[in-house]
Motif scaffolding. Structure first.
Motif, short mmCIF file in Angstrom:
data_model
loop_
_atom_site.label_atom_id
_atom_site.label_comp_id
_atom_site.label_asym_id
_atom_site.label_seq_id
_atom_site.Cartn_x
_atom_site.Cartn_y
_atom_site.Cartn_z
N SER A 190 0.80 -1.23 0.00
CA SER A 190 0.00 0.00 0.00
C SER A 190 0.83 1.28 0.00
N VAL A 191 1.95 1.30 0.71
CA VAL A 191 2.70 2.56 0.87
C VAL A 191 3.25 3.10 -0.46
N PRO A 192 3.94 2.31 -1.29
CA PRO A 192 4.44 2.88 -2.55
C PRO A 192 3.34 3.41 -3.46
N ILE A 193 2.20 2.70 -3.50
CA ILE A 193 1.07 3.18 -4.31
C ILE A 193 0.55 4.50 -3.74
N VAL A 225 5.79 -7.38 -17.25
CA VAL A 225 7.20 -7.77 -17.32
C VAL A 225 8.04 -6.93 -16.38
N ILE A 226 7.85 -5.62 -16.36
CA ILE A 226 8.67 -4.75 -15.52
C ILE A 226 8.37 -4.98 -14.04
N CYS A 227 7.09 -5.18 -13.69
CA CYS A 227 6.72 -5.44 -12.29
C CYS A 227 7.23 -6.79 -11.80
N VAL A 279 9.64 2.61 -9.43
CA VAL A 279 9.23 2.39 -10.82
C VAL A 279 8.00 1.49 -10.95
N PRO A 280 7.94 0.32 -10.29
CA PRO A 280 6.73 -0.50 -10.43
C PRO A 280 5.47 0.20 -9.93
N GLY A 339 -0.60 -5.03 -10.13
CA GLY A 339 0.80 -4.85 -10.49
C GLY A 339 1.69 -4.71 -9.28
N GLN A 340 1.23 -3.94 -8.28
CA GLN A 340 2.03 -3.78 -7.06
C GLN A 340 2.08 -5.08 -6.27
#
Length: 512
Positions: A154-157, A286-288, A412-413, A425-426
Motif C-alpha cells: 500500500s505505501v508505494p502506491i 514484465v517490468i513489475c 518504478v513499479p 501490479g504492485q
C-alpha cells in the motif's frame, strides 16, 4: 534497435497546482511504513549473530561457531536451515499476504491496508520479544511478514498517487529512506544490546520492533486516502476535494478529468489479475516482475540480513562485526539521499545503469579478496588491512544499491501501472520481491558454504544481466504524470507494439 531505448525524456502534461505542505506531511507519514520493513531487515541478521540468542534457540550453530579446529571451514560456520528459517519465514508470509492486501487496498483504500499492516506487525513484535521457544519465534515472524506484506503493497502506491509528477520520485523514495533508517536504527540498537551482560539483549532488539509498528499504525489512522482510491471506490466529489487540497488550488479540472477517465477504465475491469495478462499490459507485467527479481538477485540482502554473520565469517570480532554492520547502514542511509536528489532531476535510467556498473565492480573485488585470503577450503584469516579493504568494497557496493536499485525498485513499479491494474501490479511486485527475499534469506548461508567466494561472482553475473535489461527495456519515466504513463510505453522501441492507440490519454505524444 538499441537507440530506441531512449524515450520519453521530456516532461508529461503540466497540471495546475504545486507542492503543498499538506502533501509533503502526508507522504512523510505514509513513508514511515518502510520503517517496519527496514527495522526487521536490520534486526534479524544481527540477532542471529548474538551468542545468547544462539545458545537459547540454536545451540548446534553456537557450538559449531566456537569450534577451534585448525581445519574449521569459515564458509560453513553458520550453515543451518533452521537458523535461516527464522529470518526467511517473514518473507514467505509477506508473499502470501501481498495477494490478500491487493484486494484490501483496492476495495477499502490504501489507508486501511497500512493501518492493518501496522497492527499485525505490532502483534508479531510482541510475540518475538516474549519468545520462549522456536515456535513462538516463527509465529512472531509470520505475523511480522503479514504486516510487511500489507505495508509494502500500500505505501508505494499511496506515495505515487499523492505526489505531484515533478517530485513523485523524491517523495516515493521516502519509503526507501524509511527502510534505510529502520536498518540503521536496528544496527545501532543491536550494537547496544549486544553489550548487555544478562543475555537478554536479543529480547530488547526484537521487542523494539513495536516502536515503528506503533508509528505507522497511529500515523495511518490520521492519514487521508488518495484521490485515486476515493474515486475508485465511487466518491467523485470527495475525491475532487482531496485533489484540490493536496494540489493547493481549486483549478484541478484537467488532472481530475484524467483521474476520472482512468477510474472509468478501471471500473470496466472485473478481474484485474486476469486483465494484467492481456497483451496491452505486457510492459507493466514484465517490468513489475523483472525489477523485484533483479533487485533481490543483486545480493543486497546478503549484506542487509547477514552483515554481522558475514563479517564474523570473515574473521571480524564480535564488536567489529557489529560496528561494520553499522557502517554499512550509515552508507546505505546517506547514499539513499543521492537518489532523493537525483531521481527527478537526472531520471531513473541513469541511476539504474551507473549503480549496476558500480555494483558489478565492487562484487568482483570482494570475491577476489575473499578468494585470496580463504581460498576454496575456507581456512585462513584477514589481516587488518585486508579486512578494511573488504569493508570498503562492500560499502561501495551498498552505496551503488542505495541510490539505484534500492529506492527505484519500489518507485518504478508503483508509477507505471494504470489504475485498473495498479493493485495487481504492485502485488506482483511485492510477491516476487518477497519470494526471492525468502529464497536468498533461506539459502544464502548454504550457498556461501558450497559456492564459497564464487557466490559474490554469482551475484555480480546477475547484476550484469539486469543492467543490460534496463538499458534496452526500461524507458525513462521521470516527470510523467502517473495517469499518462501509457505514452511512455507507446513511444518505446519494443513495448510500443503492445499498446493500442486508444490506451493513450489525450493528444500529446512522445518521440523515441
Amino acid at each position: 534497435m538499441a537507440g530506441g531505448a531512449f524515450v520519453a525524456q521530456g516532461s508529461g502534461r503540466k497540471y495546475e497546482g504545486g507542492v503543498t505542505c499538506f502533501v509533503i506531511i502526508t507522504c512523510l507519514v505514509a513513508a514511515m511504513g518502510g520503517l517496519i520493513f527496514g527495522y526487521d531487515i536490520g534486526i534479524s541478521g544481527v540477532v542471529t549473530s548474538m551468542d545468547s540468542f544462539l545458545k537459547r534457540f540454536f545451540p548446534s550453530v553456537y557450538r559449531k561457531e566456537h569450534e577451534t579446529r585448525d581445519d574449521n571451514n569459515m564458509y560453513c560456520k553458520f550453515d543451518s536451515h533452521l537458523l535461516t528459517l527464522f529470518t526467511s519465514s517473514l518473507y514467505l508470509a509477506a508473499l502470501v499476504a501481498s495477494f490478500f492486501s491487493s484486494t484490501v487496498t483496492r476495495l477499502f483504500g490504501r489507508k486501511i491496508s497500512m493501518l492493518f499492516g501496522g497492527l499485525v506487525f505490532l502483534v508479531g513484535a510482541i510475540f518475538n520479544g516474549a519468545a520462549t521457544n522456536i515456535a513462538m519465534l516463527i509465529i512472531g515472524r509470520l505475523l511480522l511478514g503479514v504486516g510487511v506484506g500489507f505495508a509494502n503493497q500500500s505505501v508505494p502506491i499511496y506515495l505515487s498517487e499523492m505526489a505531484p509528477a515533478q517530485i513523485r520520485g523524491a517523495l516515493n523514495i521516502g519509503f526507501q529512506m524509511a527502510i534505510t533508517i529502520g536498518i540503521l536504527a536496528a544496527n545501532l540498537i543491536n550494537y547496544g544490546t549486544a553489550q548487555i551482560k544478562g543475555g537478554y539483549g536479543w529480547r530488547i532488539s526484537l521487542g523494539l520492533a513495536a516502536v515503528p509498528a506503533l508509528m505507522i499504525t497511529i500515523g495511518s489512522f490520521f492519514l487521508p486516502d488518495t484521490p485515486n482510491s476515493i474515486l475508485e471506490r465511487g466518491h467523485p466529489e470527495q475525491a475532487k476535494r482531496m485533489l484540490q487540497k493536496i494540489r493547493g488550488t481549486d483549478s484541478v479540472e484537467a488532472e481530475f478529468q484524467d483521474l476520472m477517465d482512468a477510474s472509468e477504465a478501471a471500473k470496466k475491469v472485473e478481474h484485474p489479475w486476469k486483465n494484467i495478462l492481456q497483451p496491452k499490459y505486457r510492459p507493466q507485467l514484465v517490468i513489475c516482475t523483472m525489477i523485484p527479481f533483479f533487485q533481490q538477485l543483486t545480493g543486497i540482502n546478503v549484506i542487509m540480513f547477514y552483515a554481522p554473520v558475514l563479517f564474523k565469517t570473515l574473521g571480524f570480532g564480535d564488536n567489529a562485526s557489529l560496528m561494520s554492520a553499522v557502517i554499512t547502514g550509515v552508507v546505505n542511509l546517506v547514499c539513499t539521499l543521492v537518489s532523493v536528489h537525483s531521481a527527478d532531476r537526472f531520471g531513473r535510467r541513469i541511476l539504474f545503469l551507473e549503480g549496476g556498473v558500480q555494483m558489478i565492480i565492487s562484487q568482483i573485488l570482494v570475491g577476489i579478496m575473499i578468494a585470496i585470503n580463504f581460498g576454496t577450503q575456507g581456512v585462513g584469516e584477514l589481516s587488518k588491512g585486508s579486512a578494511n579493504l573488504v569493508l570498503f568494497f562492500i560499502c561501495t557496493y551498498v552505496a551503488a544499491f542505495a541510490w539505484s536499485w534500492g529506492p527505484l525498485g519500489w518507485l518504478v513499479p508503483s508509477e507505471i501501472c494504470p489504475l485498473e491494474i495498479r493493485s495487481a501490479g504492485q502485488a506482483i511486485n511485492v510477491s516476487v520481491n518477497m519470494f526471492f527475499t525468502f529464497f536468498i534469506g533461506q539459502f544464502f548461508l548454504s550457498m556461501l558454504c558450497h559456492m564459497k567466494f564464487g557466490l559474490f561472482l554469482f551475484f555480480a553475473g546477475f547484476v550484469v544481466l539486469m543492467t543490460i535489461s534496463v538499458f534496452f527495456f526500461l524507458p525513462e519515466t521521470k516527470n510523467v504524470p502517473i495517469e499518462e504513463m501509457n505514452r511512455v510505453w507507446k513511444a518505446h522501441w519494443f513495448w510500443g507494439k503492445y499498446i493500442p492507440d486508444d490506451a493513450v490519454i489525450g493528444s500529446q505524444t512522445y518521440t523515441a
